[in-house]
Design an enzyme around this catalytic site. Structure first.
Site, PDB file in Angstrom:
ATOM      1  N   GLU A 209       0.849  -1.187  -0.132  1.00 39.68           N
ATOM      2  CA  GLU A 209       0.125   0.029  -0.026  1.00 39.68           C
ATOM      3  C   GLU A 209       0.896   1.172  -0.043  1.00 39.68           C
ATOM      4  O   GLU A 209       1.589   1.523   1.020  1.00 39.68           O
ATOM      5  CB  GLU A 209      -0.710  -0.170   1.228  1.00 39.68           C
ATOM      6  CG  GLU A 209      -1.847  -1.214   1.224  1.00 39.68           C
ATOM      7  CD  GLU A 209      -2.814  -1.264   0.282  1.00 39.68           C
ATOM      8  OE1 GLU A 209      -3.230   0.136  -0.077  1.00 39.68           O
ATOM      9  OE2 GLU A 209      -3.567  -1.792   0.110  1.00 39.68           O
ATOM     10  N   CYS A 243      -2.222   9.569   2.549  1.00 36.51           N
ATOM     11  CA  CYS A 243      -1.827   9.238   1.402  1.00 36.51           C
ATOM     12  C   CYS A 243      -2.596   9.266   0.214  1.00 36.51           C
ATOM     13  O   CYS A 243      -2.562   9.423  -0.874  1.00 36.51           O
ATOM     14  CB  CYS A 243      -1.499   7.408   1.291  1.00 36.51           C
ATOM     15  SG  CYS A 243      -3.123   6.656   1.932  1.00 36.51           S
TER      16      CYS A 243
END
Ligand code: NAD
Length: 456
Positions: A209, A243
């Site tokens: 991720e 993010c």
């Protein structure tokens, strides 16, 4: 205890079938929920100590998400763990075919610091739901959160099932030397590469991720005030240390000045102050200095002030940013929003396509042709039309990147699947035998095979 010993204990526990039954998984998830509920205040205090995150934001972006994750897993686990029947093809008739989601075994979860509790615990919840054992290595940059997680996990879980190992590069590198059955990493693409290489030595499957520059496009057909409100919230939440925050915004020339005015007034309305608990600190000095270097003073349209004492940076708008400017060369990961003027939508799509596939993308447009072109032409992990960040809150949408922004996904059923191997099984009765596959091979057999397989 060494990492190898911790892991061997987990391996023995797993081999003894202690993690796999439905009831064992449910018990683990219930303990997890109890741990979160009984330590809610402690967890909030830890993230506040790390970078001033308020209880409001910690509840919204960390704690409540984990509780919802557990509830969903508890509701769905019976269904997810059931063997899934699939059609048996003619060649194998009579017989039954099915898949079983089986746990990988010993999982390593490596967390990032920006949502320290959520990004560490959410993959662990999925791994336990899938019947694995877990070693969690949270980020050392959010040290209070890491310590808090280590303490509470040690109280509620046997290390044979789930334990926390703390440390930075040295400890993570040592862990990566050890052979795991699955590695789940959240962090930067640079470290993602290191993790991928380490996993390759043992052929360990990985989920990465990662991050990158997530673009937003603000078009003339958008509802401007709504769009700016949503963009401002998404960008300055967690002081841009998200993010999937919009990294930069392409704004159409015809609405450029009006948008800047709206961005400014919306920022002012949101009262982004540490004291009011509407804002957070930058995680450390190193990131503060990195971000300060990205603020081109002559292009500041709003904010721009860096306060070393409080480790904060004002919500900052940069105007007339060019695509070659330093701020466009790296993931910003902080409260700096470049606003880039554009005239042709197709050129914007072309620019995004020429760069790494982003983790997220956001389009603010009510024009169907633009929505279609954006959907058809761009590859990205996930995103929103007329919103930002909120796709992550729907557990029915798998969350993950593509290319440099990551590989694999999780949340909801996708998390369970990520930590499971789909074992395929064909079960044959003994009563019936088709002789065609056995030697001696003859033309008659071949003709029958071709007829059966529809080649003739
Ligand atoms: P990072 O890559 O610096 O650190 C992540 C983890 O890796 C930490 O636990 C750290 O201890 C470990 N680590 C750091 N250097 C290492 C090395 N050389 N060898 C082995 N392990 C090492 O990332 P970060 O600063 O914690 O997070 C920021 C990045 O993560 C951004 O790029 C952001 O976009 C991304 N991110 C992605 C997601 C997502 O869900 N896709 C979520 C949060 C953050």
């Amino acid at each position: 205890m060494t990492y190898t010993e911790i892991l061997q204990n987990q391996r023995d526990y797993f081999k003894a079938q202690h993690t796999k039954t439905l009831s064992a998984r449910q018990t683990a998830l219930r303990s997890f929920k109890q741990m979160l509920i009984e330590n809610e205040a402690k967890l909030y205090a830890a993230v506040e100590a790390d970078f001033g995150k308020s209880e409001h934001e910690a509840f919204l972006t960390e704690w409540s998400i984990l509780i919802k994750d557990i509830d969903e897993a508890l509701d769905s686990l019976k269904n997810w763990t059931k063997p899934q029947k699939v059609r048996t093809n003619l060649v194998n008739w009579p017989g039954k075919s099915f898949t079983i989601a089986e746990p990988f075994g010993q999982c390593l979860v490596i967390g990032a610091w920006n949502y320290p509790i959520q990004l560490s615990f959410a993959p662990v919840i999925a791994a336990l739901a899938a019947g694995n054992t877990v070693i969690l290595k949270p980020s050392e940059l959010a040290a209070n959160s890491a310590q808090c997680m280590a303490d509470i996990v040690a109280t509620y879980f046997s290390p044979k099932l789930f334990t926390v190992v703390q440390g930075g590069i040295a400890e993570t590198s040592a862990l990566l030397e050890t052979r795991f059955d699955k590695i789940f990493f959240t962090g930067s693409p640079a470290v993602g590469r290191i993790v991928y290489q380490a996993a390759a030595k043992h052929l360990t499957p990985v989920t990465l991720e990662l991050g990158g520059k997530s673009p937003a496009i603000l078009t003339p057909s958008a509802n401007l005030s709504v769009a700016v409100k949503r963009l401002v919230w998404a960008k300055f939440l967690n002081a841009g240390q998200t993010c999937i925050a919009p990294d930069y915004v392409f704004v159409h020339d015809s609405i450029y000045e009006e948008s800047i005015a709206l961005f400014k007034s919306t920022i002012a309305n949101n009262d982004y102050q540490l004291a009011s608990k509407n804002y957070v600190q930058i995680i450390n000095e190193r990131h503060l200095e990195r971000l300060e270097r990205l603020i081109a003073k002559e292009k500041v349209a709003h904010g721009g002030k860096v306060d070393r004492n409080t480790r904060t940076i004002e919500p900052t708008l940069l105007r007339d940013i060019g695509l070659e400017d330093p701020v466009m060369q790296e993931e910003i990961f902080g409260p700096i929003l470049p606003l880039i003027r554009y005239t042709h939508f197709e050129e914007v799509l072309s620019y995004i396509q020429d760069h790494e596939k982003p983790l997220s993308a956001y389009l603010f447009s009510n024009y169907q042709a633009e929505q279609n072109a954006w959907l058809d032409q761009l590859s990205f992990g996930g995103g929103c039309i007329n919103d930002a960040i909120m796709h992550i809150t729907n557990p029915n949408l798998p969350f993950g990147g593509v290319g440099q922004s990551g590989t694999g996904s999780y949340h909801g059923k996708a998390g369970f699947t990520t930590f499971s191997h789909l074992k395929s099984v064909f079960k044959k009765p003994n009563i019936f035998e088709v002789p065609l596959k056995y030697p001696p091979y003859t033309q008659t057999k071949m003709d029958w095979i071709k007829r059966l397989l529809k080649f003739s």
